[in-house]
Structure formats: structure tokens, C-alpha cells
Design an enzyme around this catalytic site. Sequence first.
Site, PDB file in Angstrom:
ATOM      1  N   GLY A  14       0.791  -1.270  -0.059  1.00 40.56           N
ATOM      2  CA  GLY A  14       0.126   0.073   0.066  1.00 40.56           C
ATOM      3  C   GLY A  14       0.769   1.332   0.095  1.00 40.56           C
ATOM      4  O   GLY A  14       0.370   2.323   0.224  1.00 40.56           O
ATOM      5  N   ASP A 121      -8.591   7.009   2.396  1.00 38.29           N
ATOM      6  CA  ASP A 121      -7.448   7.429   3.227  1.00 38.29           C
ATOM      7  C   ASP A 121      -6.757   8.511   2.116  1.00 38.29           C
ATOM      8  O   ASP A 121      -6.773   8.393   1.149  1.00 38.29           O
ATOM      9  CB  ASP A 121      -6.217   6.350   3.466  1.00 38.29           C
ATOM     10  CG  ASP A 121      -5.724   5.361   2.226  1.00 38.29           C
ATOM     11  OD1 ASP A 121      -6.749   5.116   1.281  1.00 38.29           O
ATOM     12  OD2 ASP A 121      -4.677   5.281   2.322  1.00 38.29           O
ATOM     13  N   ASP A 122      -6.226   9.404   2.865  1.00 38.80           N
ATOM     14  CA  ASP A 122      -5.367  10.386   2.289  1.00 38.80           C
ATOM     15  C   ASP A 122      -6.221  11.169   1.137  1.00 38.80           C
ATOM     16  O   ASP A 122      -5.684  11.496   0.225  1.00 38.80           O
ATOM     17  CB  ASP A 122      -3.963  10.001   1.738  1.00 38.80           C
ATOM     18  CG  ASP A 122      -3.149   9.372   2.572  1.00 38.80           C
ATOM     19  OD1 ASP A 122      -3.415   9.426   3.863  1.00 38.80           O
ATOM     20  OD2 ASP A 122      -2.231   8.365   2.383  1.00 38.80           O
ATOM     21  N   TYR A 166      -7.978   7.581   9.741  1.00 41.22           N
ATOM     22  CA  TYR A 166      -7.569   6.088  10.041  1.00 41.22           C
ATOM     23  C   TYR A 166      -6.613   6.116  11.311  1.00 41.22           C
ATOM     24  O   TYR A 166      -5.951   5.012  11.395  1.00 41.22           O
ATOM     25  CB  TYR A 166      -7.063   5.613   8.840  1.00 41.22           C
ATOM     26  CG  TYR A 166      -5.618   6.401   8.089  1.00 41.22           C
ATOM     27  CD1 TYR A 166      -4.590   6.412   8.553  1.00 41.22           C
ATOM     28  CD2 TYR A 166      -6.392   7.315   7.113  1.00 41.22           C
ATOM     29  CE1 TYR A 166      -3.485   7.106   7.861  1.00 41.22           C
ATOM     30  CE2 TYR A 166      -4.988   7.879   6.246  1.00 41.22           C
ATOM     31  CZ  TYR A 166      -3.798   7.808   6.841  1.00 41.22           C
ATOM     32  OH  TYR A 166      -2.648   8.669   6.419  1.00 41.22           O
ATOM     33  N   ASN A 227       2.260   0.711   9.601  1.00 38.65           N
ATOM     34  CA  ASN A 227       3.255   1.372   8.515  1.00 38.65           C
ATOM     35  C   ASN A 227       4.550   1.524   9.324  1.00 38.65           C
ATOM     36  O   ASN A 227       5.629   2.383   8.977  1.00 38.65           O
ATOM     37  CB  ASN A 227       2.860   2.950   8.431  1.00 38.65           C
ATOM     38  CG  ASN A 227       1.755   2.942   7.491  1.00 38.65           C
ATOM     39  OD1 ASN A 227       1.638   2.358   6.339  1.00 38.65           O
ATOM     40  ND2 ASN A 227       0.516   3.733   7.680  1.00 38.65           N
ATOM     41  N   ASP A 232       8.296   4.951   2.100  1.00 37.57           N
ATOM     42  CA  ASP A 232       7.926   5.786   1.069  1.00 37.57           C
ATOM     43  C   ASP A 232       8.033   7.474   1.194  1.00 37.57           C
ATOM     44  O   ASP A 232       7.904   8.109   0.483  1.00 37.57           O
ATOM     45  CB  ASP A 232       6.595   5.464   0.385  1.00 37.57           C
ATOM     46  CG  ASP A 232       5.424   5.506   1.396  1.00 37.57           C
ATOM     47  OD1 ASP A 232       5.649   5.837   2.608  1.00 37.57           O
ATOM     48  OD2 ASP A 232       4.249   5.116   1.096  1.00 37.57           O
TER      49      ASP A 232
END
Length: 810
Positions: A14, A121-122, A166, A227, A232
Site C-alpha cells: 500500500g 485514506d489520504d 484512520y 506502517n 515511502d
Amino acid sequence: MDGSSEFLCGVVEGFYGRPWSMEQRKVLFQWMRRWGLNTYLYGPKDDLKHRLLWREIYSPEEENQLRTLIVESEKRGVRFVYSLSPGQDIVFSSPCDIKLLKRKLQQVSDMGCQAFAILFDDIDHSLCQADSQAYSSFAHAQVSVANEIYQFLGEPPIFLFCPTEYCGSLCSPSVSESPYLITVGEDLLPNISVIWTGNKVISRELSVEGLSEVESVLQRPPVVWDNLHANDYDSRRLFLGPFKGRDPQLVSHLRGLFLNPNCEFEANYIPLHTLGTWFRTGREERNDGDYQYCPERALSAALQDWMEELSQPLQPGRKHGDQGLSSRRPGSPESEDCHSFSSKGRPEPKSLRDHMQDDSLPPSSPEEEEEVRRGKANEKKEGRVRDNDSKPKPHNDRFYQGPEQPEDLGIVPVEKAQVRLLCSGKTPLSESQVQLLVGLYYLPHEHGPSAQRLLQDLTWLKANCHVVSANDKKAPQQKTEEWRSRAARFLAVCDEIAVLHSTVVSGVNRALLYDLYPYVWDLRNTGLVASAFICWLDGRVLSDNSPLGSWRNCFHWCGTTTGADLLGVESEPWVFKGGVSGEVQMILPIGSNSELFSHPPPLFPTSRLYNIRPYHNKDKVELYRIVRQLHQRAQGSTDSSTVHPDLIGDRCLGPWLALCPEYSLVLEDELGVCGCVLGVADVRSFSKRCQACWMPAMRDKYPPGTGPINTQVVVQQLEEDQQEFHDSILYHFPSQLHLDAMPDLVDVSVTRCLLTALLTALKANGSQGVFCEVQPTDRTRLEFLTKLGFLEIPRGDARHREEMVLGRLL
């Protein structure tokens, strides 16, 4: 495998960045089967048809690939969860968008997929005008669509929903009082699981108390999207440490846990291996409650297995060499049905994406090796290969001072390191090197042992450099010896990093090289600058009684934790970028100049070892030879001034080496000296000294009417070189530099490190700006200096010259 009650534990792809290839995902399924992980969630953010172009169905070729992947995962006993991220531009009240969403998921369902996720998300919290009229809130819009899709797909046993809030830090005003989460908990159908990352996007720890609060609001146990190992957000960081900060008893409070790991596939062996250990421990604890998960033990076991993996001749894309997987342990699941995969579609590391094509030659290609051999032959012809007695000493011997250097303060000898030269052949990483690598790239909130020692020693050396300063002779001998002892230890770690870089480049596992190379290369370069600066500090930095010594008080990194923690315990890891490299950089006097440290790696890695150190008197012959060769190449002819072989060196380097040797740094590789950078801290004072000392010596050395050249012209040129620059330049740029390096350097980034080391030394002694002169026709050097922040400056009433004057503030 309906999965309605089984704990879901596995991997979520992801991250933002180039997705993994199909071949790498198949290898991932082998790893997951081996370590007992049961679920894979497909959701790479940069897959266009997952997020940006979510409305478009897959082409026949793409559909065939995805169907093959689903079959492969089921074959390995891994549940495949397909996710879609329509939140960026979906109109929730649009029948057309809902129809397209159903069509896309139906296509995937027809491929054999039985588990799905819809991710919001985001994205922006606001609703368009049409949605504002149709729904009472953003949460109601999302929940309505998720419920409809869930029912359309026949209420599959696994259906995941990722909310926009989240994690705890995104909830307003808090987790328990968030209207958004309360709506999700009340209105989302009970068999739909909700994704959660913890109290932060990247949570240091997951606690039972925190998850219980989320479970109460959502009215169901959450699925953790972890995470911990995601990288990233920072192109200079990698996370090879163990799964940590999550007690196995959390299994009883969750629906599942997915690890979103490093973008670089090969970097995820230890994270996933230890995740498997954590999962098995959680199941065992539920049975007897006696066994505890220990991250250190899990890491040790993973390291042993990874050593076996690293010894395999894997090519980029996980294609095996002649040995294949024959070295696998008998009876392991992957030994029964392993595959060899093509290297097409292999994703390069983040920082190489824009610089390397998919069909580029591997760094170890026969063509490149032949090029290196030809280069060595040319170097022999040019005299760069020395006799055994004159070879540069190993890096750890940079503290050795022979009798030829009486001007250097007495630095005690240290034991020579056994530095392996890795210019040929393929070698595996040793266990100590793998431990070093993991320690340097550990976890986002915690450094490994090797990184902690490195940062602690550098911080201490910086804080106590006054005991070896140039004008402080009162420091106790014991303190001086302690400083030099810790300096030797710091330099030894830098040497180990340099050899680690060389071994990765020369290793048998080319898949590892392609994924880890930008990171070890970056750390090697940072180590080159830091080690050169520590060597320079001994006897050259001004003491505390000078106002110019205040640079040491500007930085407060302690090295016991990460830079992000020093900015606040609850800050996200991306607040402070760079990891170990970034923190070493910030400890240096010039650490805020990021352009000096951030640059793309070369396309073709080299295993050559480089060293940057202060100038010694014995280096003068080699440096004169280098500038003479550079002059010959520029003129396209051989040097005919045999009576005065030092002529070019005296003009280009002579006054710098004679009058300012403390700001002269040398670059050397395994073949000897290959470059230098010379500096002058105060050009005004330097010019006066040249007129008083240097020019009389040159008039004696080159008397009129001698030799086959017009020595009168030579002396006149030397005098012109020493004319003063105008105050308009020296006011902002009081220092000057001169850079020379052999054009056949395989890795030109070391030239940048060489220059950065000098700028660091000048800054440490109070310089606020530096300039240099460059021929307008030398486009390569102009471009190089411009990338480092050097810009052309007006010369005012300075003497007329053909050279451009470039300067930068420090």
C-alpha cells in the site's frame, strides 16, 4: 478459506511509489507461506487503475496477470484481498460512478477474488455540491457507498473499509469524540472490518488501551494497517529492523494486522520474517500464555535465514542463477514448488526511478567489467598504479603520521584495518556486515546499535574538539588521547561502511544490490565527509576562545535516538528526514545545506574504495603530476617544459599547499591520489603572504633567461594570479577554493564529497562564503558547482580575467 473468523495477518502493498512486479509478489507469497502469514492486500498507491484511474477496467493482458496472481496466492495458501481507492474524485451520489465502481470490482470478482477493501485514506474531507445535498456528512457518504458495494458483492466474508480518519492524530477532536468515527461505527454494516494505523500514521507502539478505545467507537475490532517499516516518505531511509512495539496479546483485540513494508522488495526479508514470528507467538500465547515474543531473538533468527538468502546468485527481478533454489533447506514449502522469474518489470529503488531504464545493464555486466579493466590499464600507462611501498594506507591508517609530516600534531598510531579490495569477483556479505547494515537502517523511531555508536561518537568528538584545537595547548594529555581514541573508533565504523558499500556492489545477490544500493551509497558518501572532517579537526579547528568556534554550539543532536524524537516524542518520522545520514549531516557545521548531500546515485555502481583525508607533504609530487596531466589533456599536447616540470603545479597549487596546507584535502582510491581540493580561509591575508613569501621564492626558482621557456612570462603570470580581488567579492565570500580530480573517476559523487569536506572545514573556522574561478568553456565543472549552490557573482572592479567567478554562502 472463508476468513470470517480467522485472524488476518500478512502484507499490504500500500505504499506510494513504483509497485512491486508480478514476479516479486510471487516470491512474496513463498515467504509468507514459509513464515505462516495468511493474507495479502493489494493496494499500491501508484497503480493507476487502483487509485487515479479507478473507473477503468483492466485490459485483457492486465486481467490475465491479475488472475494469475490471485491463483498463485491461493496456491500458496495466502488469501488475496483486492482494494480500490476511489476517494480522490468519486461523486458519492452519482449513479454513474457507483455503476463504474461495481463494474470494476465485479471484473476482479470474476477473476476468482473473494476478498475486497475500499479505501478512503489520504483524501480531502469536503463534499461536492451534489453530495452535500444527498448526504448529511462526509462519513455518511462513504458508509453508504461501502455498504452498497459490500451487498452488491454478496457480502463476502472479508470486506475492509479504510476511513479518512484512520489514526488517532487525524481524529477531530479525539478518537472517542470524533463525529466521523462515531458515524462509521454506527452505520457501517457489522461484518465490514475497519482499518486503523494506531495513534499515528506511523505508530511507535500499539497498546491494548488505545485499540480498545478504537474498538469501542467503531463497535468492532479494527484491522491494523501497520506502517512501521514503510519508507515511502523519505528517499534516504530504509527499515531492516524487527517487528517491534506490538505485544502479541494484541491478537485477541484485533481482526487482523497487515504490515505495509519498504518500497524496496529485497529490504523486507527481516520485517516479514519477524512478523511471522510475532504472529506465531500470539497464537501460542492464546493457547498457554507462557511464551513471550522477543524482537531481539526474532531478529537473530531472521538474520541467520537472510544470510542464506543473500548468498544466492539472484538477479534483479528475483531471477535465480545456475544454482536456483537448490540451497534451500529440505522440506521447506518453497523447495517443493519454487519458480524462476524473469527480470522484466522489476522496480528500481525510489531514487533510481528517474535515472535508470528497465532494460539497463546490471552493474556487473561483462561490458562494464571490461570497461573497468580497460580503465585500469590506462591508469597504469599514466602512472597511477604505484609500487607496494607507495600505495595509500588503509583508511584506519589515516591517523598514522610518518616523519615526513612534522607540521602535523602528533596523532597516535592505531592498528591497521584489514580492508578488502573488492574490484573483481562476486563476494557474499559477511554476518558482521549484515548486522552493521541492519543497525544502520533499523526502525523509524529507533536506531540500531551500530548507528547509535556512530552518532554518539561523532557528537562527542564535535563537542570536545577544543582539546585538539590549533591554538589551545592546555588540554590534558589524557583528554587528547581520549579524543583521538574515539576518533579512531569513529573512523573505523566509517571504514566498515565503505567496505559494506563495496561488498554490496560486488555481491553475488544482484537483486539486493538494485534495491539497497542508493542507501548504502548515500551513507558511504556521508561517512566520507564525516570521517574527513574528523581527521581535519585534529590540530586545525580554532579553540573555544575564538568567536569563530561557536559552530559547535549550533547543533544538539545526541545520537541516542532519532532526530524526529528530538523535535517531539509524538512527531511522525518524516518530520526529520534522512535517518542516520541526515543526523550525521546535521552534526556537521554545514549540515543545513541539503544540496551538498542529496543527489542521485550513478547508474553503474562501483566497488572501488575511496578516502578523503588532510594533505601531507608527501602528496605534493602526486598532486603536481595530476594537474600536469589535466593541463596536458586540456591543451591536447604533452608538456615540453622538461627543465621546469613543476611549472604547472607551482602555478595551480603551489601557493595553496605552501601557505594554507591546513585547508588542503586529498582524495585517494586504491590506486593512489586521484584528486584534491584546496582552500583559503581569508583571501586578503593569503594575498599578502603570497607577495611577501611565495613570489620571491618563485623568482628564485625561475630566474630570467633560463630554460627553453620564457621564465619572465611565467613569473609575470604567477604575479597576475596573486592580484587581489575586489572588496565587492570578498565582503560576502572571504574564502576561496580550488578543485582538481582525475576525469576517469568511476563514481563522480566522491568529488562532491571532497568539496563538501572542505566547505565543512571552512565553515567550522568561521567562513561565511567561498568562491572559485572557472573557465567558461569548462561546462562540466560549471554544471557541477551550480548543482552545489555556486552561482556567478559580480566581480566589481576586480582584475580582468577570462575565468568566471562563482560563489556560495556557507
